[in-house]
Design an enzyme around this catalytic site. Structure first.
Site, PDB file in Angstrom:
ATOM      1  N   ASP A 187      -2.878   4.749  -2.233  1.00 19.03           N
ATOM      2  CA  ASP A 187      -3.786   5.427  -1.324  1.00 19.03           C
ATOM      3  C   ASP A 187      -4.232   6.783  -1.903  1.00 19.03           C
ATOM      4  OD1 ASP A 187      -4.827   5.432   1.461  1.00 19.03           O
ATOM      5  OD2 ASP A 187      -3.598   7.236   1.645  1.00 19.03           O
ATOM      6  N   GLU A 193      -6.937   4.036  -5.063  1.00 16.80           N
ATOM      7  CA  GLU A 193      -8.086   4.421  -4.254  1.00 16.80           C
ATOM      8  C   GLU A 193      -8.479   5.830  -4.659  1.00 16.80           C
ATOM      9  OE1 GLU A 193      -9.481   5.056   0.362  1.00 16.80           O
ATOM     10  OE2 GLU A 193      -7.585   5.832  -0.355  1.00 16.80           O
ATOM     11  N   ASP A 234       0.847  -1.188   0.000  1.00 19.22           N
ATOM     12  CA  ASP A 234       0.000   0.000   0.000  1.00 19.22           C
ATOM     13  C   ASP A 234       0.888   1.247   0.000  1.00 19.22           C
ATOM     14  OD1 ASP A 234      -2.128   1.770   0.538  1.00 19.22           O
ATOM     15  OD2 ASP A 234      -3.128   0.285   1.792  1.00 19.22           O
ATOM     16  N   HIS A 256     -10.839  -1.441   5.415  1.00 19.81           N
ATOM     17  CA  HIS A 256     -10.514  -0.996   6.770  1.00 19.81           C
ATOM     18  C   HIS A 256     -11.091   0.394   7.089  1.00 19.81           C
ATOM     19  CE1 HIS A 256      -7.776   0.828   4.027  1.00 19.81           C
ATOM     20  NE2 HIS A 256      -7.456   1.722   4.942  1.00 19.81           N
ATOM     21  N   ASP A 257     -11.747   1.023   6.122  1.00 24.68           N
ATOM     22  CA  ASP A 257     -12.363   2.338   6.372  1.00 24.68           C
ATOM     23  C   ASP A 257     -13.886   2.248   6.417  1.00 24.68           C
ATOM     24  OD1 ASP A 257      -9.854   3.618   6.208  1.00 24.68           O
ATOM     25  OD2 ASP A 257     -10.035   3.852   4.034  1.00 24.68           O
TER      26      ASP A 257
HETATM   27  C1  GLC Z   1      -7.185   6.216   2.666  1.00 21.52           C
HETATM   28  C2  GLC Z   1      -6.961   5.081   3.636  1.00 21.52           C
HETATM   29  C3  GLC Z   1      -7.332   5.568   5.009  1.00 21.52           C
HETATM   30  C4  GLC Z   1      -6.425   6.717   5.362  1.00 21.52           C
HETATM   31  C5  GLC Z   1      -6.464   7.822   4.290  1.00 21.52           C
HETATM   32  C6  GLC Z   1      -5.329   8.780   4.440  1.00 21.52           C
HETATM   33  O1  GLC Z   1      -8.506   6.594   2.561  1.00 21.52           O
HETATM   34  O2  GLC Z   1      -7.679   3.952   3.239  1.00 21.52           O
HETATM   35  O3  GLC Z   1      -7.280   4.551   5.971  1.00 21.52           O
HETATM   36  O4  GLC Z   1      -6.799   7.273   6.578  1.00 21.52           O
HETATM   37  O5  GLC Z   1      -6.368   7.288   3.000  1.00 21.52           O
HETATM   38  O6  GLC Z   1      -4.122   8.189   4.125  1.00 21.52           O
END
Ligand code: GLC
Length: 547
Positions: free
Chosen positions: A196, A246, A96, A320-321
């Site tokens: 990310d 993402e 990641d 995980h979010d």
């Molecule tokens: C993404 C991750 C999250 C994190 C954010 C900032 O959304 O999945 O867990 O807090 O990015 O890095």
């Protein structure tokens, strides 16, 4: 090109997966000890969220050094062993990459703070009045997106926590540093990357106040994002690896461009519109009932348009979010098993690459924490206080967290019914749901009717039937709210999938003939009902194939 179209990907949140050394925190050796289990799921890749050196303000999404392993999680040797042992079992690791920002503890930021010009240009610093931030943008974790540094008399931008400073991608040196990080991990044998919030990397030329929102419209899918991704992929030699970006508050048009192979950017994208159908007016912290019509509409549009334009979706409900999907769209009491299996079928037989988030394959639920002290997540704790300031009572704010907190997806993996769920031999860093006594790997493994064994069937079907990977898609019962149904076709083969989103029996608007088809999978015992299907049982899911 990696065969990402025929693959299923398993996501691990290392902190909550398996604790091998008894400190209450999951670690790399814990993952190694469970590789046979992961393999038994029939997955091809394992995406692990960050375990790099980090002060852990945002559980590792605040990276202090991209090339070092946080001692809490293990050593570089452990990581190398993980890559090797997963490889021996035919699974590739995806790491990641948090490239939109670094921790303020990163050496680059520390040198910037001490006034080194070179490193100040690695971040987004702006002059300004100490009382007035350069813009009115809001951080995604609550509060202003700018922080003032008195010694420099400048503000720096942080779209997330104040300890997560945004990198300046307009600076080619920054881009080159990040390419080096990718090469480093590629050489270690990593097979892919998850990037990310990667659609936030390109900030606008001019920074201006946002009178309509929190600023996101200026930097989401920003002006140079496609150029940056092309360059990153080409220069670091990762074009033949599996990559997923993402995408925060993105658009379909951009996701087509990110994933069209002709563009040489990414293999696929995560987008989140379908996981906002239970937000009130787009606000995560205001509860609303899920809007099933909207959910269907979004899934259908993204499926259709991605297929038409050569794009590729990452298919997912959980990470995980996100809160646990069975708590969100299913029924954790009466139809726990049926609804968890239906939600699995719904996603896994679509066009795209499915992801399973640790514990989803068991039907894990939201943990139901009752006190603010039980929460660990920076976003949840910040918003709890914001909700109180805005006038909610403690009980109301806690109810919102019970449904919306990111910690809902971060409770420890439930391995068995023992005291600490087989996750650790001591009190873990975050609480274990009481239902681990019956929702756990050990019990489900031996039960042919379990959610776990159902997920194993789903991954095996994708491998066995290319129609699931590549078939064209059209939708059935489009305006029947309760039913999400589709037909896939390929080389004269046909696959029909029906899902009842509701906890009650529904009558199909038009009965469906499945003469000449064979039942492929379903979440209720097979009934001999002839060749016509008229009703779907509560949360029923059923698929037929004609070969
Ligand atoms: C993404 C991750 C999250 C994190 C954010 C900032 O959304 O999945 O867990 O807090 O990015 O890095």
């Amino acid at each position: 090109m990696a065969d990402f179209k025929g693959s299923t990907i398993y996501q691990i949140y290392p902190k909550s997966f398996c604790d091998s050394d008894g400190d209450g925190i999951g670690d790399i050796r814990g993952i190694i000890s469970r590789l046979d289990y992961i393999k038994s799921l029939g997955v091809d890749y394992i995406w692990s969220t960050p375990f790099f050196l980090s002060p852990q303000k945002d559980n590792g999404y605040d990276v202090e050094d991209y090339r070092r392993v946080n001692p809490q999680f293990g050593t570089m040797e452990d990581v190398e062993e993980l890559i090797e042992k997963a490889g021996e079992r035919g699974m590739g690791l995806m790491f990641d990459m948090v490239f939109n920002h670094t921790s303020t503890r990163h050496e680059w930021f520390q040198r910037a703070l001490s006034g080194e010009k070179k490193y100040m240009d690695y971040y987004i610093f702006r002059d300004g009045d100490p009382q007035a931030p350069p813009t009115n943008w809001q951080s995604k974790f609550g509060g202003p997106a700018w922080e003032y540094v008195p010694s420099l008399r400048k503000w720096y931008l942080h779209l997330f926590d104040v300890t997560q400073a945004d990198l300046n991608w307009n600076n080619p040196e920054v881009r080159n540093e990040l390419k080096d990080v990718l090469r480093f991990w590629k050489e270690k044998g990593v097979k892919g990357f998850r990037f990310d919030v990667v659609n936030l990397i390109s900030k606008p030329e001019v920074f201006e106040d946002d009178m309509e929102g929190d600023g996101r419209r200026f930097y989401s899918d920003g002006p140079r994002v496609h150029e940056f991704l092309k360059e990153l992929t080409a220069d670091s030699g990762i074009g033949d690896m599996v990559t997923v970006g993402e995408m925060s508050s993105t658009s379909l048009e951009h996701c087509i461009r990110y994933t069209d192979p002709a563009e040489h950017e990414l293999s696929m994208c995560f987008s989140f519109h379908h996981l906002k159908v239970d937000y009130k007016n787009g606000n995560k912290w205001e509860l609303a009932k899920p809007d099933y019509r909207r959910l269907k509409e979004l899934l259908m549009t993204w499926q259709r348009k991605m297929a038409e334009h050569n794009g590729w979706n990452a298919l997912f409900w959980c990470n995980h979010d996100q809160p646990r999907i069975v708590s969100r769209l299913g029924d954790t009491d009466r139809y726990w098993k049926e609804s968890a299996k239906m939600l699995g079928t719904c996603i896994h037989l679509l066009r795209g690459t499915p992801y399973i988030f640790q514990g989803e394959e068991l039907g894990m639920t939201n943990p139901g924490y009752n006190k603010i002290e039980e929460y660990r997540d920076v976003e949840s704790i910040n918003y709890y206080h914001i909700m109180l300031q805005e006038g909610k009572t403690e009980e109301e704010a806690l109810e919102v967290l019970r449904q919306r907190s990111r910690d809902n997806g971060r409770s420890p993996m439930q391995w068995n019914s023992g005291e600490y769920a087989g996750f650790s031999n001591r009190e873990p860093w975050i609480g274990i749901p009481a239902n681990h006594t019956f929702i756990n790997v050990e019990d489900e493994d031996g039960d042919p009717d379990s959610i776990l064994n159902y997920y194993r069937k789903l991954t095996a079907l994708r491998k066995r039937y290319p129609i699931i990977q590549e078939g064209m898609i059209e939708f059935l019962y489009e305006d029947q709210e309760e039913v999400f149904a589709y037909r896939r076709t390929r080389n004269g083969q046909e696959l029909i999938v029906l899902n009842n989103f509701f906890g009650k029996e529904v009558t199909l608007q038009k009965e469906l003939s499945h003469a000449g088809y064979r039942r492929l999978i379903g979440n209720y015992p097979q009934e001999d009902s002839g060749t016509m299907l008229r009703t779907l049982r509560p949360y029923e899911s059923i698929a037929f194939i004609k070969e």
